[in-house]
Design an enzyme around this catalytic site. Sequence first.
Site: not given
Length: 796
Positions: A181, A215-216, A242, A318
Amino acid sequence: SIGDMSGHGRTGTFSASRNCVETLVTWGRKSKPLPSFHFTPNLTCSYVLHMLVLMGPCTWIWPYLSIFADSLYALSGTRKHLERITSVGPRPVGSRENEVLTVNFLLEQIEHIKTISASGPNSVTVDVQRPTGSYKFLGGITSYCKVSNIAVRLEPKAGAQHLMLANCHFDTVANSPGASDDAVSCAVMLEVLHSLANLSTPLRHGVVFLFNGAEETMQQASHGFITQHPWAKQVRAFINLEAVGVGGKELVFQTGPENPWLIQAYKHAAKHPFASVVGQEIFQSRWIPSDTDFRIYRDFGNIPGIDLAFIENGFIYHTKYDTPDRILTDSIQRAGDNILAVLKHLVMSEELADSSEYAHGNMVFFDLLGMVVVAYPAHVGTIINYMTAIATFIYLFKKCFHPSNMGGCYVKELACATVVVILRNLPFLVYSVFLYFDVSLLLWCGALVYLTAHSLCSAYVPMLMVAFPLATKLLLAREFKLRGASVKYSVLYQLGLALPYVHFMSLIWLVFEIFTPTLGRINTCPPDVVLATIVTFTTFFFSSFFLHFIYLARSTKWLLAGLGTVFTVFLLLVSCGMFFPYTADPSGPRPKRISIQHTTRIFHGLDGQVESRDSGLWINSCDYTGMQHITPIIPEINDTIKTNCQEDRHFCGYPWFGSDKNNWYLPAPEVFPKSPMEFQLLSKEETKWGTVRLTFEVKGPSHMSLYLMPHRGASLSSWWFGDGTPQLYLAREYFIFYTHGLDAPAWNFWFEIQPPSEEGPEGMISRTVQLDDMLQRFPKWAFPSSWVSTYHMYRY
């Protein structure tokens, strides 16, 4: 006693006080004995093995067998790009790793591609964008300044009027290298750009490769591109890459809105398809706490697209374990093959030139064993679904009036059996082979009608689970009548149901693959209850058309004893804590997610002076278990330092507050950040329309959150953010999330506050503290009209 259903004299006793159960037993006793093969529990086991043997290769192994065959995608460079991007470590927005090192690497690779393709029929143009803006987002406002975008335009040298957009992001959350990611997607896009730029023939349309760097932080960079970049007006459709897991197969889990030509393009071009409209409807229902750039392009750009994501092994999504070595080469090859083929198909298609002309309705789509995609318009699906339902009702209607069913007795028996199965979940009380089949058919048909009536494309699942069993039953009726439940009958019956069952199994695998790790990031509901519910319904659904085979067995006691033993053993193991939910095993880590911040809280009064201050470690548990597994290891983190929401302070008085159940505050020394925040009131002035405008300037780190709570009686009438219309967050305050890149100027903004009115109509005093407190206690359906009055009586 109950007559033996297989005709071999098995007897037993059964008593029941409920009429429904008595009716079912009576029906079973009066039914004609079935001519049958001597079924044993081994038949049930053979069915399970049959389904596993069929499903395993088809669902997981087969899609990988032909990955390297006839591939146009060059794999060698992708792995190098991935390792180079992740080598700098985590890349949060505003960091040097994100804004300088990664940007420079990507520009270096793009310039190399531009140089080697300069003599070809297509041209490459590069633009680095640093947009600034703000917009409404999930009940609050997100604001950004000078975030990074690298846009690469590939088009014929004669130019292109219509563009396709391919999007990835190279930023990460804090403390994660973000290999899956979303560095791997950017690495794949570099190689896809290299392949398309070196084609020997010109493209029909252009394509923009957007490497976005924010994006995060609530998809800020994609918003900056689609609302501000001059190329955005020519974009007709997009593909977004994604991840909600680490590696595996990339799933098409969102398409549209409408524009069925996009999923048709994926159907025709993708070499290793993996798509599900079920995933789309689950994701868009907000059951999964996640969002992607897809929503930004759809809502702010009004363009259709395809959303793909890696979904496997979401336990380490994550986290620090999201490293390049965990992404299999097969996964990269699959993604590269699919994206290259689909992009090439789209930029050569006629539909891209005028996509609005092909925007007509949604699509039902799903893949079969990773080999082919089935896709048809939703309105066609509605017709198919209702025709299947009508066929089912005709079948049941004919059985109701069959002479062997004794008039209307069958209706009562079917209704009672359905009630028993639904309310008591005791299908073993239904002692008729075919009655349980009809109950299963009726329940699946009910689900089919319900989902179709609510315009859900996922209704195709119960359609398959009705159409195939019904067709199989009717086609094998003569075989069963002549030879009974023979081996041939059982094999043909299982083959007839193989396709819907295998597909349903793959969907259940998809649900567990996504929801199991996702529940480890949700602290508001017990995950064991959710998973137990899914397992229960899964077992119920799988057994629906096969449970009646048990009734044809010579003896079921060994089967039931075996299942009971397995249940008891696992119940004891789970109850005694045998299965610990977390592990740091490098081969398959499952970490517990905890958010911990060293924070200093400073509270200022109306005069600007400090009223109080404290410092501590602010700890949040991201899953439902709280700190029960942490406290024995770190005794200081216990229930004595749990915190509650302080209602009179912004966002409960903490940097982040989820619920009273999952927050701990451990006292610690004061913290001195490298980029301390400077907050300054620049001006305060009254406007002609009676409001007070407050202008502020803020300097500080790259990530800041602003909470605004007007005083009692005051209201926020306007502000600098978004479209100027304030929007409450969590019904009690206003929330603005701010991010900036490097070399950003000070953050300046203003609010307009409508002060509380002390004078009501005709000079009446309309507010007191006690009156306001009482007004707050009235229910919402009451409207108390309030004011302040005095009463005077005089005597003369």
